[in-house]
Design a protein around this motif. Structure first.
Motif, PDB file in Angstrom:
ATOM      1  N   THR A 523       0.823  -1.217   0.000  1.00  0.00           N
ATOM      2  CA  THR A 523       0.000   0.000   0.000  1.00  0.00           C
ATOM      3  C   THR A 523       0.853   1.262   0.000  1.00  0.00           C
ATOM      4  O   THR A 523       0.453   2.283  -0.560  1.00  0.00           O
ATOM      5  CB  THR A 523      -0.931   0.006   1.215  1.00  0.00           C
ATOM      6  OG1 THR A 523      -0.146  -0.161   2.414  1.00  0.00           O
ATOM      7  CG2 THR A 523      -1.946  -1.124   1.122  1.00  0.00           C
ATOM      8  N   GLU A 524       2.038   1.203   0.623  1.00  0.00           N
ATOM      9  CA  GLU A 524       2.921   2.379   0.655  1.00  0.00           C
ATOM     10  C   GLU A 524       3.321   2.779  -0.757  1.00  0.00           C
ATOM     11  O   GLU A 524       3.260   3.955  -1.133  1.00  0.00           O
ATOM     12  CB  GLU A 524       4.166   2.079   1.478  1.00  0.00           C
ATOM     13  CG  GLU A 524       5.164   3.240   1.508  1.00  0.00           C
ATOM     14  CD  GLU A 524       6.456   2.889   2.234  1.00  0.00           C
ATOM     15  OE1 GLU A 524       7.407   3.670   2.113  1.00  0.00           O
ATOM     16  OE2 GLU A 524       6.513   1.827   2.883  1.00  0.00           O
ATOM     17  N   ALA A 526       1.805   1.871  -3.579  1.00  0.00           N
ATOM     18  CA  ALA A 526       0.603   2.207  -4.345  1.00  0.00           C
ATOM     19  C   ALA A 526       0.166   3.647  -4.116  1.00  0.00           C
ATOM     20  O   ALA A 526      -0.365   4.299  -5.029  1.00  0.00           O
ATOM     21  CB  ALA A 526      -0.523   1.243  -3.995  1.00  0.00           C
ATOM     22  N   GLU A 527       0.412   4.171  -2.916  1.00  0.00           N
ATOM     23  CA  GLU A 527      -0.025   5.526  -2.583  1.00  0.00           C
ATOM     24  C   GLU A 527       0.819   6.603  -3.237  1.00  0.00           C
ATOM     25  O   GLU A 527       0.349   7.728  -3.431  1.00  0.00           O
ATOM     26  CB  GLU A 527       0.006   5.712  -1.061  1.00  0.00           C
ATOM     27  CG  GLU A 527      -1.134   4.984  -0.345  1.00  0.00           C
ATOM     28  CD  GLU A 527      -1.012   5.088   1.169  1.00  0.00           C
ATOM     29  OE1 GLU A 527      -0.023   5.717   1.625  1.00  0.00           O
ATOM     30  OE2 GLU A 527      -1.870   4.534   1.878  1.00  0.00           O
ATOM     31  N   ILE A 528       2.077   6.304  -3.566  1.00  0.00           N
ATOM     32  CA  ILE A 528       2.956   7.368  -4.084  1.00  0.00           C
ATOM     33  C   ILE A 528       3.078   7.345  -5.612  1.00  0.00           C
ATOM     34  O   ILE A 528       3.758   8.204  -6.179  1.00  0.00           O
ATOM     35  CB  ILE A 528       4.360   7.294  -3.453  1.00  0.00           C
ATOM     36  CG1 ILE A 528       5.064   5.988  -3.833  1.00  0.00           C
ATOM     37  CG2 ILE A 528       4.295   7.463  -1.951  1.00  0.00           C
ATOM     38  CD1 ILE A 528       6.538   5.955  -3.410  1.00  0.00           C
TER      39      ILE A 528
END
Length: 579
Positions: A523-524, A526-528
């Motif tokens: 998720t880290e 995917a967020e950036i």
């Protein structure tokens, strides 16, 4: 890089030749032609694809003939420069794959002696030289001609009033298919598969005298024998099987081809060669060069063995110091630059190993030993399943040096490859298809994976793409980053994960849209990024494979969106048999 085909036997030669050329069209497709022995030498040749011009061959007759599909080296692609080429009186016709390096000198002397040339090609000199020596004995005329030629050739020659083909090769591939009172000749096995499983591979310097009744081989002027070999490919392997393109079919065949190659085993002699090596040099070109670079990262980090990777095209002119095992990697086994480098390694008494997909190819006969891939025929010009099959063979070597530490990983890798074939890449494809430039970045073994992704993108979609080690972008290429310049970043768990995410943030700060390949559930990451493509959570060796397959699919679907000719990209041919 051209394709040649010949037939002598009991059938009408024309449909056999046309079908054979269609099977060889991936070797070159800017023009084609055939010649048959009917009441005279009858020739039809045409610029463009075979499918667009084959209707013109209906008037050709005879049970002996030769054909050619061209990738231009001398003279532009047009009707006149297409093969076959004939002598002044139209009694002799030849087709040729290779390059005659001294053709200018030969042509000048032939013109002085009154010969009339019609084309700009190097091949036409062969027809005129045979004419000068021809007194009714085609074999003798070809034998008198060959010593005058400098360069590389696979030649098929026919003459008026003779049901015979004379074939010769030197540094260009040529294989014969043996049928019932008929013989086929071709640049590789694909045109032969629907007629026979018995083949004979000509050696460099061989001349073959072929009629329906006999087949004689000569080498250095002396009669010799060549063994008949059985091939295990079938004609179904060369068909699309319901896929819109060969490339997509071959991408989907990768779980099977990887599994079969990785499980094929390594014979004892090859095992000893690998285990006794204290350093390894790999020689390769194009996609094969990228697989060799992946191997360098894996072998040096996992096996603690020094590995050098050399471009075959540079090797001949800038020969490095050679010690230890030399491995030549070539899908076709006929890559001219790689073969030349392999011969140099042998001349320096290095043990040599070939990794190839083609049994009986030149590289298998030059190298001391062979590690054969099990990919089957690859028709699409862009390498896909041969790339992952090469990785399978090279990962076998890594696993052997690591005493089988990755047995379980490699035995299940094909399952993960199958998973990524189902990924939805529509967003990434939409972004890339609108771009003029795309960067591909990674670290460690994912750096050469990025280079291969960029190569696939540029060769079939014609979108300019470059592959970089991620940390190198800020040493110049950052100047090219804009909101219209997508970056495809491979960022999987491992020692470089943190620095890769930092690199991605630096690229985002320059407004570049980011497509990231990362582990599912990250998720880290995917967020950036703008578009996140999840890879299966597997061992990093397998992630090398799955990332590679995703980049193949990205290039393929981008090319389709842009309506490119995926299987036959402009200016390219499958097997690079000339320097």
């Amino acid at each position: 890089m051209c394709g040649i085909v010949g037939y002598v036997g009991r059938r009408d030669a024309t449909p056999v030749l046309i079908q054979g050329l269609k099977r060889l069209e991936y070797r070159g497709y800017d023009s084609f032609g055939i010649a048959t022995v009917g009441s005279a030498i009858e020739v039809y040749k045409k610029a463009g694809r075979i499918s667009a011009g084959e209707g013109g061959v209906v008037g050709l007759h005879g049970c002996t003939g030769i054909g050619h599909t061209r990738w231009a080296t001398h003279g532009e692609p047009n009707d006149i420069n297409a093969h076959p080429h004939t002598d002044c009186r139209g009694r002799i016709a030849v087709v040729h794959n290779g390059v005659i390096e001294n053709y200018r000198e030969l042509k000048r002397h032939l013109l002085e002696r009154g010969h009339i040339f019609r084309s700009e090609t190097d091949t036409e000199v062969i027809a005129h030289l045979i004419e000068e020596h021809y007194d009714g004995d085609l074999l003798a005329a070809v034998n008198a001609t060959l010593p005058l030629l400098k360069g590389s050739y696979a030649v098929l020659a026919i003459a008026k009033d003779t049901q015979r083909i004379v074939a010769a090769r030197d540094a260009s591939p040529l294989v014969l298919g043996i049928g019932d009172a008929e013989v086929f000749a071709a640049s590789d096995m694909t045109p032969l598969l629907e007629y026979t499983e018995r083949v004979i591979f000509l050696e460099d310097g061989d001349v073959a005298d072929i009629t329906p009744e006999h087949l004689d081989f000569y080498h250095g002027g002396l009669k010799t024998e060549r063994p008949v070999e059985l091939i295990n490919w079938c004609v179904e392997d060369t068909r699309k099987g319901g896929f819109p393109h060969y490339m997509l079919k071959e991408i989907y065949e990768q779980p099977q081809s990887f599994y079969e190659t990785s499980r094929a085993g390594i014979d004892e002699a090859v095992r000893r060669m690998i285990l006794e090596a204290d350093e390894i040099t790999l020689v390769a070109c194009g996609t094969s060069y990228h697989t060799a670079l992946v191997f360098k990262y894996l072998a040096e980090s996992l096996c603690n063995i020094p590995v050098r990777v050399e471009m075959g095209s540079e090797f001949k002119y800038f020969i490095p110091p050679l010690h230890g095992l030399v491995i030549a990697v070539s899908q076709s086994g006929e890559t001219a630059d790689t073969i030349a480098a392999l011969k140099m390694a042998k001349a320096r008494n290095c043990p040599t190993l070939a990794i190839t997909n083609m049994q009986g190819s030149t590289v298998t006969r030059v190298a001391d030993k062979t590690l054969l891939m099990r990919a089957g025929p690859e028709i699409g010009v862009a390498a896909t399943k041969s790339y992952t099959a090469q990785l399978a063979a090279l990962m076998q070597i890594v696993n052997l040096r690591c005493e089988g530490a990755f047995d379980d990983v490699l035995s299940h890798a094909h399952l993960a490859i199958g998973e990524v074939l189902l990924l939805d890449l529509k967003e990434a494809v939409a972004l890339c298809s609108k771009a003029e430039h795309v960067f591909f970045v990674g670290r460690g073994p994912f750096y050469p994976v990025s280079m291969e992704g960029a190569l696939k993108m540029k060769e079939i979609s014609y979108v300019h793409a470059e592959g970089y080690a991620a940390g190198e972008l800020k040493h110049g290429p950052f100047a090219l980053l804009t909101a219209e310049t997508p970056v495809v970043a491979i960022c999987t768990p491992g020692p470089t994960y943190d620095v890769m995410t930092s690199n991605i943030k630096e690229m985002k700060a320059r407004k570049a849209p980011i497509i990231a390949l990362g582990a599912a559930g990250d998720t880290e990451l995917a967020e950036i990024v703008d578009i996140f493509i999840p890879l299966p959570n597997t061992h990093f060796l397998v992630q090398v494979l799955t990332a590679s397959v995703v980049l193949q699919l990205l290039a393929y679907h981008t090319a389709c969106t842009l309506q490119r000719d995926v299987d036959k990209p402009r200016n390219l041919a499958k097997s690079v048999t000339v320097e």
